[in-house]
Scaffold this motif. Sequence first.
Motif, PDB file in Angstrom:
ATOM      1  N   TRP A 107      53.255  19.447  68.592  1.00 17.11           N
ATOM      2  CA  TRP A 107      52.756  19.541  67.224  1.00 17.11           C
ATOM      3  C   TRP A 107      51.360  20.139  67.230  1.00 17.11           C
ATOM      4  O   TRP A 107      50.480  19.640  67.947  1.00 17.11           O
ATOM      5  CB  TRP A 107      52.691  18.166  66.562  1.00 17.11           C
TER       6      TRP A 107
ATOM      7  N   GLY B 244      56.176  22.287  66.031  1.00 14.38           N
ATOM      8  CA  GLY B 244      55.956  22.078  64.608  1.00 14.38           C
ATOM      9  C   GLY B 244      54.483  21.981  64.290  1.00 14.38           C
ATOM     10  O   GLY B 244      53.621  22.077  65.168  1.00 14.38           O
TER      11      GLY B 244
ATOM     12  N   PHE C 163      53.061  24.917  58.553  1.00  8.90           N
ATOM     13  CA  PHE C 163      53.465  25.188  59.941  1.00  8.90           C
ATOM     14  C   PHE C 163      52.289  25.790  60.699  1.00  8.90           C
ATOM     15  O   PHE C 163      51.775  25.207  61.648  1.00  8.90           O
ATOM     16  CB  PHE C 163      54.665  26.131  59.964  1.00  8.90           C
ATOM     17  N   CYS C 164      51.843  26.959  60.277  1.00  8.31           N
ATOM     18  CA  CYS C 164      50.650  27.575  60.873  1.00  8.31           C
ATOM     19  C   CYS C 164      50.215  28.724  59.972  1.00  8.31           C
ATOM     20  O   CYS C 164      51.016  29.603  59.657  1.00  8.31           O
ATOM     21  CB  CYS C 164      50.929  28.087  62.281  1.00  8.31           C
TER      22      CYS C 164
ATOM     23  N   ARG D 236      60.014  24.624  64.169  1.00  8.45           N
ATOM     24  CA  ARG D 236      60.285  23.772  62.991  1.00  8.45           C
ATOM     25  C   ARG D 236      59.320  24.226  61.893  1.00  8.45           C
ATOM     26  O   ARG D 236      58.153  23.843  61.886  1.00  8.45           O
ATOM     27  CB  ARG D 236      60.056  22.304  63.347  1.00  8.45           C
ATOM     28  N   ILE D 237      59.809  25.037  60.952  1.00  4.23           N
ATOM     29  CA  ILE D 237      58.927  25.717  60.010  1.00  4.23           C
ATOM     30  C   ILE D 237      59.003  25.062  58.638  1.00  4.23           C
ATOM     31  O   ILE D 237      60.071  24.940  58.047  1.00  4.23           O
ATOM     32  CB  ILE D 237      59.309  27.207  59.892  1.00  4.23           C
ATOM     33  N   HIS D 238      57.845  24.654  58.151  1.00  2.00           N
ATOM     34  CA  HIS D 238      57.744  24.131  56.792  1.00  2.00           C
ATOM     35  C   HIS D 238      56.446  24.666  56.200  1.00  2.00           C
ATOM     36  O   HIS D 238      55.492  24.947  56.907  1.00  2.00           O
ATOM     37  CB  HIS D 238      57.750  22.604  56.792  1.00  2.00           C
TER      38      HIS D 238
ATOM     39  N   CYS E  63      53.942  29.960  56.800  1.00  2.00           N
ATOM     40  CA  CYS E  63      54.045  30.472  58.168  1.00  2.00           C
ATOM     41  C   CYS E  63      53.496  31.896  58.106  1.00  2.00           C
ATOM     42  O   CYS E  63      54.235  32.840  57.830  1.00  2.00           O
ATOM     43  CB  CYS E  63      55.503  30.447  58.633  1.00  2.00           C
TER      44      CYS E  63
ATOM     45  N   ALA F 151      56.669  31.512  65.537  1.00  2.00           N
ATOM     46  CA  ALA F 151      58.080  31.350  65.193  1.00  2.00           C
ATOM     47  C   ALA F 151      58.946  32.354  65.938  1.00  2.00           C
ATOM     48  O   ALA F 151      60.040  32.032  66.407  1.00  2.00           O
ATOM     49  CB  ALA F 151      58.274  31.504  63.686  1.00  2.00           C
TER      50      ALA F 151
ATOM     51  N   ALA G 206      63.990  26.700  59.181  1.00  2.00           N
ATOM     52  CA  ALA G 206      62.972  26.593  58.143  1.00  2.00           C
ATOM     53  C   ALA G 206      63.435  25.736  56.984  1.00  2.00           C
ATOM     54  O   ALA G 206      64.616  25.745  56.605  1.00  2.00           O
ATOM     55  CB  ALA G 206      62.589  27.981  57.627  1.00  2.00           C
TER      56      ALA G 206
ATOM     57  N   ALA H 272      59.498  26.832  52.794  1.00  2.00           N
ATOM     58  CA  ALA H 272      58.667  27.652  53.678  1.00  2.00           C
ATOM     59  C   ALA H 272      58.450  29.035  53.070  1.00  2.00           C
ATOM     60  O   ALA H 272      59.298  29.559  52.350  1.00  2.00           O
ATOM     61  CB  ALA H 272      59.327  27.780  55.047  1.00  2.00           C
TER      62      ALA H 272
END
Length: 269
Positions: free
Chosen positions: A18, A55, A61-62, A105-107, A110, A118, A126, A130
Motif C-alpha cells: 500500500w 493499492g 490510487f496515485c 487495485r485502482i480506486h 490514477c 498500473a 478498477a 476510478a
Amino acid sequence: MSYQTLEVFAEGPVAQVWINRPDLRNAFNETVIAELTRAFTELGTNDEVRAIVLGGRGKVFCAGADLNWMKAMAGYTREQNRADALGLATMLKVMHDCPKPTIARIHGPCFAGGMGLAAVCDFAFAAQSAEFCLSEVKLGLIPATIGPYVVQAMGARAAQRYFLSAEKFSAAEAYRIGFIHEICPDEELDDTIDALLGLLVDNSPNAVRAAKRLVHDLTDAPLTDALIADTAERIADIRASDEGREGVKSFLEKRKPSWIIPDPTPDES
C-alpha cells in the motif's frame, strides 16, 4: 523491513503493498520510488509469496509525482534530472519484471505516474469511480519513463490521444481501450481481486513465473526459427521440472498437486 511511505504485508501466499501517503494523494517522490523498488525486489524473491497486490490508502490510487519533489527537480541540472529519472525507470522495470503475478487495485484518481504503476502490473482492476489522466503535457513534460508500459497496455492509437490531449477519462474508457482488465462497483473491488487471487495461488508457482516471462519475451517478437526453437526449449524444460511432472501426475491420479496450499483447519472449539 520497515518503510516510511509504504505498508507492506506478506501473510501467507498473498502480499499487499500500500502506498501510504493519503494526505498527499499517494503521490510519489524519491523515497516512494526507492521503497517500491525494494519492496518488489524482496517480495519477488520470497518463496512464500505467490501474488502481490498494489493499492493506495485513502481516496486515491496515485496522483503521480509529489509537488514538493517536482519543485526540487525544477532546480536540477540536466544530469541530475537524468539520474533522477533513471531511478523511476529502474523502479518501473523492477515492478514489471517481478517474477510474481502483480495486481493493481485502482480506486479514485490514477494520474500520470500512477498510470505507470498500473501499467507495469500484470492485472489492473478498477473501481467504477476510478478516473485516469496522462497530464504531463499540461506541465510542459512528457510521460517518457512510464511510456513503454502505458503504450503496451493501451496501444499506440489510444496513447496518441491521451498523451497529447491530457484529458481525463473514466474507468469505462480505460476498459474499452484495454488499459484495465476489469471494472466493478467500488464496494466489490476487493472481493473481485480476491477471486482472482484464489485462482493465482492455486496455480504452479514455477509455471506462473515461466508463463509471465513467456508473455514478456513473445510480445512483438518476430516469428523466426529461433523463436520457435526457444518455445520448444521452454516447454521441454517445464515438462521436465519437478512441478511439471507433479502437475501431470496429479491430474492423471485425480488429486490436487502438491503446491496447493491446504485450507486452514477450522476451529472446532
